[in-house]
Design a protein around this motif. Structure first.
Motif, short mmCIF file in Angstrom:
data_model
loop_
_atom_site.label_atom_id
_atom_site.label_comp_id
_atom_site.label_asym_id
_atom_site.label_seq_id
_atom_site.Cartn_x
_atom_site.Cartn_y
_atom_site.Cartn_z
N VAL A 1 0.85 -1.18 0.00
CA VAL A 1 0.00 0.00 0.00
C VAL A 1 0.89 1.23 0.00
CG1 VAL A 1 -1.80 1.27 1.24
CG2 VAL A 1 -1.77 -1.24 1.32
N ASP A 2 0.74 2.08 -1.00
CA ASP A 2 1.50 3.33 -1.09
C ASP A 2 0.82 4.36 -0.19
OD1 ASP A 2 2.64 5.80 -1.77
OD2 ASP A 2 2.90 5.23 -3.87
N VAL A 3 1.51 4.81 0.87
CA VAL A 3 0.90 5.75 1.81
C VAL A 3 0.56 7.08 1.16
CG1 VAL A 3 1.97 4.74 3.86
CG2 VAL A 3 3.11 6.64 2.70
N ASP A 4 1.22 7.41 0.06
CA ASP A 4 0.98 8.69 -0.59
C ASP A 4 -0.31 8.72 -1.41
OD1 ASP A 4 3.23 9.95 0.53
OD2 ASP A 4 4.52 9.05 -0.99
N THR A 5 -0.99 7.57 -1.50
CA THR A 5 -2.27 7.53 -2.22
C THR A 5 -3.46 7.74 -1.30
OG1 THR A 5 -2.51 5.13 -1.99
CG2 THR A 5 -1.33 5.95 -3.94
N ASP A 6 -3.20 7.87 0.01
CA ASP A 6 -4.26 8.02 1.00
C ASP A 6 -3.82 9.03 2.05
OD1 ASP A 6 -5.49 7.32 3.71
OD2 ASP A 6 -6.70 6.08 2.37
N THR A 7 -4.56 10.12 2.17
CA THR A 7 -4.18 11.20 3.08
C THR A 7 -4.04 10.72 4.52
OG1 THR A 7 -5.29 12.81 1.67
CG2 THR A 7 -4.82 13.49 3.92
N GLU A 8 -4.97 9.91 5.00
CA GLU A 8 -4.91 9.43 6.38
C GLU A 8 -3.69 8.55 6.62
OE1 GLU A 8 -8.53 7.76 7.92
OE2 GLU A 8 -9.74 9.33 6.99
N LEU A 9 -3.40 7.67 5.67
CA LEU A 9 -2.21 6.82 5.81
C LEU A 9 -0.94 7.66 5.78
CD1 LEU A 9 -3.02 3.73 3.56
CD2 LEU A 9 -3.02 3.85 6.06
N ILE B 1 -0.56 10.77 6.71
CA ILE B 1 -0.44 11.50 7.97
C ILE B 1 0.01 10.55 9.09
CG2 ILE B 1 -1.77 12.68 9.77
CD1 ILE B 1 -3.44 13.91 7.43
N GLU B 2 -0.59 9.38 9.16
CA GLU B 2 -0.30 8.43 10.25
C GLU B 2 1.08 7.77 10.12
OE1 GLU B 2 -0.85 6.11 13.67
OE2 GLU B 2 -2.13 7.74 12.96
N TYR B 3 1.44 7.35 8.91
CA TYR B 3 2.62 6.51 8.74
C TYR B 3 3.71 7.12 7.85
CZ TYR B 3 -0.48 2.87 10.52
OH TYR B 3 -1.36 2.13 11.28
N GLY B 4 3.46 8.25 7.23
CA GLY B 4 4.34 8.78 6.21
C GLY B 4 5.78 9.00 6.60
N ASP B 5 6.04 9.28 7.88
CA ASP B 5 7.41 9.51 8.31
C ASP B 5 8.09 8.25 8.84
OD1 ASP B 5 5.87 9.38 10.60
OD2 ASP B 5 6.90 11.02 11.62
N ARG B 6 7.39 7.09 8.75
CA ARG B 6 7.94 5.85 9.30
C ARG B 6 8.02 4.72 8.28
NH1 ARG B 6 4.16 4.39 13.92
NH2 ARG B 6 2.70 5.55 12.67
N VAL B 7 7.73 4.96 7.02
CA VAL B 7 7.73 3.86 6.04
C VAL B 7 9.13 3.30 5.88
CG1 VAL B 7 5.70 4.62 4.78
CG2 VAL B 7 7.93 5.41 4.05
#
Length: 86
Positions: A40-48, A50-56
């Motif tokens: 799942v690409d976190v950049d395709t979902d705003t909530e993801l 925000i929640e995980y973007g700095d920890r992928v």
């Protein structure tokens, strides 16, 4: 009726070298357990994002965060009931 989330998910983003390594590792371990991995690409979902973007990369097991930055292989093996290689 909605489908349950895949058992193993890897939250990633394009251009992330750690994500490539984590995907290879997670795919190998999941294969040992007879499971697939949903990427799942976190950049395709705003909530993801925000929640995980700095920890992928982030590994989700049954919808819960299991590990981030790297795959915690010993813990994942244990949680999936896969014996450790000797």
């Amino acid at each position: 009726m909605t489908e349950p989330a895949p058992r193993l998910q890897l939250l990633t983003r394009e251009g992330c070298h750690l994500c490539v390594i984590a995907a290879e590792t997670l795919t190998r371990i999941a294969g040992e357990a007879g499971l697939g991995v949903s990427l799942v690409d976190v950049d395709t979902d705003t909530e993801l994002r925000i929640e995980y973007g700095d920890r992928v990369p982030v590994v989700l097991l049954d919808g819960r965060e299991h590990s981030h930055f790297t795959v915690d292989v010993p813990r994942l093996r244990s949680d999936l009931g896969i014996p450790s290689p000797h």
